[in-house]
Design an enzyme around this catalytic site. Sequence first.
Site, PDB file in Angstrom:
ATOM      1  N   GLY A 244      -6.472  55.110  57.338  1.00  0.00           N
ATOM      2  CA  GLY A 244      -5.443  54.901  56.319  1.00  0.00           C
ATOM      3  C   GLY A 244      -4.255  55.834  56.420  1.00  0.00           C
ATOM      4  O   GLY A 244      -3.463  55.943  55.487  1.00  0.00           O
TER       5      GLY A 244
ATOM      6  N   HIS B   1     -19.648  54.111  55.474  1.00  0.00           N
ATOM      7  CA  HIS B   1     -18.196  54.332  55.606  1.00  0.00           C
ATOM      8  C   HIS B   1     -17.831  55.716  55.067  1.00  0.00           C
ATOM      9  O   HIS B   1     -18.410  56.170  54.075  1.00  0.00           O
ATOM     10  CB  HIS B   1     -17.436  53.237  54.834  1.00  0.00           C
ATOM     11  CG  HIS B   1     -15.980  53.233  55.172  1.00  0.00           C
ATOM     12  ND1 HIS B   1     -15.100  54.129  54.618  1.00  0.00           N
ATOM     13  CD2 HIS B   1     -15.257  52.476  56.030  1.00  0.00           C
ATOM     14  CE1 HIS B   1     -13.897  53.917  55.126  1.00  0.00           C
ATOM     15  NE2 HIS B   1     -13.960  52.913  55.987  1.00  0.00           N
TER      16      HIS B   1
HETATM   17  P1  PGA Z   1      -7.509  51.656  58.117  1.00  0.00           P
HETATM   18  O1  PGA Z   1      -9.019  51.713  57.579  1.00  0.00           O
HETATM   19  O2  PGA Z   1      -7.453  50.572  59.158  1.00  0.00           O
HETATM   20  O3  PGA Z   1      -6.684  51.358  56.914  1.00  0.00           O
HETATM   21  O4  PGA Z   1      -7.230  53.001  58.707  1.00  0.00           O
HETATM   22  C1  PGA Z   1     -10.088  51.592  58.465  1.00  0.00           C
HETATM   23  C2  PGA Z   1     -11.378  51.737  57.736  1.00  0.00           C
HETATM   24  O5  PGA Z   1     -11.438  52.453  56.726  1.00  0.00           O
HETATM   25  O6  PGA Z   1     -12.386  51.158  58.128  1.00  0.00           O
END
Ligand code: PGA
Length: 243
Positions: free
Chosen positions: A173, A96
């Site tokens: 995010g 990630h």
């Molecule tokens: P998000 O995160 O949906 O909050 O953008 C996705 C992720 O980090 O896998």
Amino acid sequence: MKPLIVANWKMNPSTLKGARLLFNSVKSGLKNIKNTEVVICPPFLYLPFLLKTKTDNLKPKLGAQDCFWEEKGAYTGEVSPKMLKNLGIEYVIIGHSERRALGETDEMINKKIKAAISAKLKSILCIGETAAERKNSKTFKVLKEQLKRDLSHLPTQSLNNLSIAYEPIWAIGTGNFCEPAKAKEVLFFLRKIRKANPILYGGSVNSQNARDYIKVGFQGLLVGGASLDAEEFVKLIKNVSKT
Ligand code: PGA
């Protein structure tokens, strides 16, 4: 293949009570939805408790957010793929961008993928470009190199249990998701390189946009923020199940 919807809870929620509540709310919301595979990836320490609450065959399944590459030994703070497998965990997220930002390298990711595969865990490898790389038209080059390094020295037949999550870093995010039409260009590019592996999209997915990614051909989604709200997450899954 059923769309694979993976919830990445990251370092949330702060209490076991909160984790149980969230898990059980999602679980009961999914009762009549059959055509999706839902996986919840909570922090490690909640995994055994949430496994216990899973007294039937109903979704969701459980995954880890990371694993180490060694099987056992003097590695303070680490968790091995074998431990996860022995506990009854099916999936693991590897590479990630939030881990890469803390210093995880492609070489480490490559070792983790190898270890996860040999422990027979289903791996979800995350790759993605930064905003600057996209602006400079380097997206394809960056993704190709990440894939090459992360999957080096892995025989094709060993990659049956691998999914690839395309997660543009600038979309994670931020609420600034990658438009499905743009994401589709990347999907087609990745498909040329890795024909056999399901490709997921992640980055500000919510109940409103989720279906559009499946419609353009993604085989699943990796969901962060929206997976922390049971109602929103169940709505997202319901919308995907209508495609
Ligand atoms: P998000 O995160 O949906 O909050 O953008 C996705 C992720 O980090 O896998």
